[in-house]
Design an enzyme around this catalytic site. Structure first.
Site, PDB file in Angstrom:
ATOM      1  N   CYS A  92      20.043 -19.979 -42.971  1.00 49.41           N
ATOM      2  CA  CYS A  92      20.294 -19.256 -41.728  1.00 49.41           C
ATOM      3  C   CYS A  92      19.282 -19.706 -40.692  1.00 49.41           C
ATOM      4  CB  CYS A  92      20.209 -17.752 -41.938  1.00 49.41           C
ATOM      5  SG  CYS A  92      20.526 -16.859 -40.405  1.00 49.41           S
ATOM      6  N   GLY A  93      19.776 -20.397 -39.662  1.00 49.11           N
ATOM      7  CA  GLY A  93      18.883 -20.913 -38.639  1.00 49.11           C
ATOM      8  C   GLY A  93      18.283 -19.839 -37.758  1.00 49.11           C
ATOM      9  N   HIS A  94      19.115 -18.869 -37.325  1.00 47.58           N
ATOM     10  CA  HIS A  94      18.579 -17.842 -36.429  1.00 47.58           C
ATOM     11  C   HIS A  94      17.515 -17.016 -37.130  1.00 47.58           C
ATOM     12  CE1 HIS A  94      20.896 -14.480 -38.251  1.00 47.58           C
ATOM     13  NE2 HIS A  94      20.105 -13.707 -37.527  1.00 47.58           N
ATOM     14  N   ASP A 252      28.572 -14.062 -35.611  1.00 44.29           N
ATOM     15  CA  ASP A 252      27.206 -14.429 -35.236  1.00 44.29           C
ATOM     16  C   ASP A 252      27.046 -14.317 -33.729  1.00 44.29           C
ATOM     17  OD1 ASP A 252      24.653 -15.473 -35.003  1.00 44.29           O
ATOM     18  OD2 ASP A 252      25.032 -17.138 -36.366  1.00 44.29           O
ATOM     19  N   GLY A 257      22.206 -21.487 -36.088  1.00 42.02           N
ATOM     20  CA  GLY A 257      21.325 -22.634 -36.315  1.00 42.02           C
ATOM     21  C   GLY A 257      21.837 -23.620 -37.346  1.00 42.02           C
ATOM     22  N   SER A 258      22.321 -23.122 -38.477  1.00 35.42           N
ATOM     23  CA  SER A 258      22.863 -24.031 -39.489  1.00 35.42           C
ATOM     24  C   SER A 258      24.177 -24.630 -39.021  1.00 35.42           C
ATOM     25  CB  SER A 258      23.040 -23.298 -40.823  1.00 35.42           C
ATOM     26  OG  SER A 258      23.758 -22.089 -40.654  1.00 35.42           O
TER      27      SER A 258
END
Length: 336
Positions: A92-94, A252, A257-258
Site C-alpha cells: 500500500c503506497g499511501h 481509494d 501508490g502501488s
C-alpha cells in the site's frame, strides 16, 4: 466464546484523503518466521481485530489500517501489515507514505535533513522511503517500489453487461487491472462514484475468474487486488486521473501508490515512459502522486522497473478504541 478484544490505541492520518489508521498500542504480538507468515496468522487468528478497527462503528467500508510488526528483514527499520474492509493487502503506497512520516516523527528513525531514509518491510518486500525534513519537520515522502512489471497487456475478459473488455495487468506490490473509464461510457472525474465502482468491480470479478496470475516470489502475492479506471492519458503534461476500486468494492481516495507503480510499469512495457520520466496521477479528491522510473530490473522472467512514488500524508488525530461488555455490535459491522 467471543474472542478477546484489547483496548487499541491508534494514530490517525490520511494521504490524499485516504485514511491511515496506525495501531500504536495494544495489538497482540503476531508470530511467524516471515512477514508473509505473520500476514497469514493475522488473517486466520486475529481477523476479529481487523473487523473491530476497520468496520463500523469505529470505521467504515473504506477505512484502511496499518499494523506494525517485528521485521524479519535485516535491513528494515520497521515492518507493517496492511488491512482494509476485506482482509490484508501485500502493498500500500499511501499507507507507506504515512507510516514513514510517522516513523520519523515518533523517533523510530532519527531525523536527518534534508531527507531521512526509512526502510519499511511490507508483505511484498522491502520498500525504501525518503522523508523530506526541513527545520526538523517531515514533509513530502517518496518511496522506491519493489520490482514492478506488466505481465499482461490487452488481455481480453468477458465482463458482465459490457462484453469483451481489454485490460492491462500491472504489478506494483499488488496486481491491478487497468481499463480506461471511457470503455464503460464513464469519466473518472465526473461520473457518479457508484457507477465507477460497479464498472471496476465487474472487471475485477471477470479478471479473477478468467486470468491466471503468478508471482515468482511467493504464491501469496499472486492475486488480483482490484481494478483501476483511468482517464486514458499518460500524466505527462497534466495529472492523469484514476480511481482504484480494491478489496471488497473499497474506493481509494488517494491516487493509489502501488497503482501508480503498476501504471509506470505498464507505460514502460508499452514504450510510453523511460528512465527518469516523471508522471503525475490524481485521485477522486484531486490529490496528486508522482511516479518516476529510476531503475530497470528483473522479477523472475519479467522485465521490471523500480518506481519512485511521491506524495504527502497528514495527521487527523489519535484514538483509543475498546469494547464494552454487553455491546452486541462491538465486533464491528458493515452497511452498504
Amino acid at each position: 466464546m467471543k474472542p478477546h478484544i484489547p483496548e487499541l490505541h491508534t494514530c490517525e492520518m490520511h494521504t490524499g484523503g485516504e485514511p491511515v489508521r496506525i495501531v500504536t498500542h495494544g495489538y497482540p504480538d503476531i508470530p511467524g518466521r516471515t512477514i508473509l507468515d505473520k500476514r497469514r496468522y493475522a488473517r486466520e487468528h486475529l481477523d476479529h481485530l481487523r473487523r473491530f478497527l476497520m468496520h463500523e462503528p469505529r470505521g467504515h467500508n473504506d477505512m484502511y489500517g496499518v499494523i506494525p510488526v517485528e521485521p524479519d528483514h535485516p535491513g528494515a527499520d520497521l515492518a507493517v501489515l496492511f488491512c482494509h474492509n476485506e482482509g490484508y493487502s501485500t502493498m500500500c503506497g499511501h499507507a507507506t507514505i504515512a507510516v514513514s512520516r510517522w516513523a520519523v516523527d515518533q523517533g523510530l528513525v532519527a531525523a536527518r535533513e534534508p531527507r531521512t531514509k526509512v526502510n519499511v518491510q511490507c508483505p511484498c518486500g522491502l520498500v525504501t522511503a525518503h522523508v523530506q525534513v526541513r527545520d526538523g519537520c517531515p514533509g513530502v515522502v517518496h518511496f522506491e517500489s519493489v520490482g514492478a512489471f506488466a505481465p499482461l497487456l490487452d488481455a481480453r475478459v468477458e465482463v458482465e453487461g459490457a462484453g469483451t473488455v481489454e485490460v492491462d495487468i500491472g504489478y506494483g506490490g499488488a496486481f491491478y487491472a487497468f481499463v480506461p473509464a471511457a470503455r464503460f461510457g464513464l469519466d473518472v472525474r465526473t461520473s457518479p462514484a457508484r457507477s465507477l465502482v460497479d464498472a471496476a468491480w465487474a472487471v475485477t470479478c471477470a479478471a479473477k475468474a478468467q486470468l491466471e496470475l503468478d508471482h515468482p516470489g511467493h504464491a501469496d502475492l499472486a492475486f488480483l487486488y482490484g481494478t483501476i479506471l483511468t482517464d486514458g492519458t499518460l500524466g505527462d503534461d497534466r495529472p492523469s486521473a484514476n480511481v482504484c476500486v480494491f478489496a471488497d468494492r473499497q474506493v481509494d481516495r488517494s491516487p493509489t501508490g502501488s497503482g501508480v507503480t503498476a501504471r509506470m510499469a505498464i507505460q514502460k512495457a508499452r514504450g510510453q515512459a523511460g528512465m527518469g520520466d516523471e508522471r503525475r496521477f490524481s485521485s477522486v479528491t484531486g490529490a496528486v502522486f508522482t511516479g518516476c522510473i529510476v531503475e530497470e530490473t528483473r522479477v523472475g522472467d519479467h522485465d521490471a522497473v523500480t518506481v519512485l512514488v511521491g506524495g504527502e500524508a497528514h495527521y487527523t488525530g489519535e484514538a483509543r478504541f475498546r469494547s464494552e461488555e454487553g455491546d452486541r455490535l462491538a465486533g464491528g459491522f458493515t452497511v452498504r
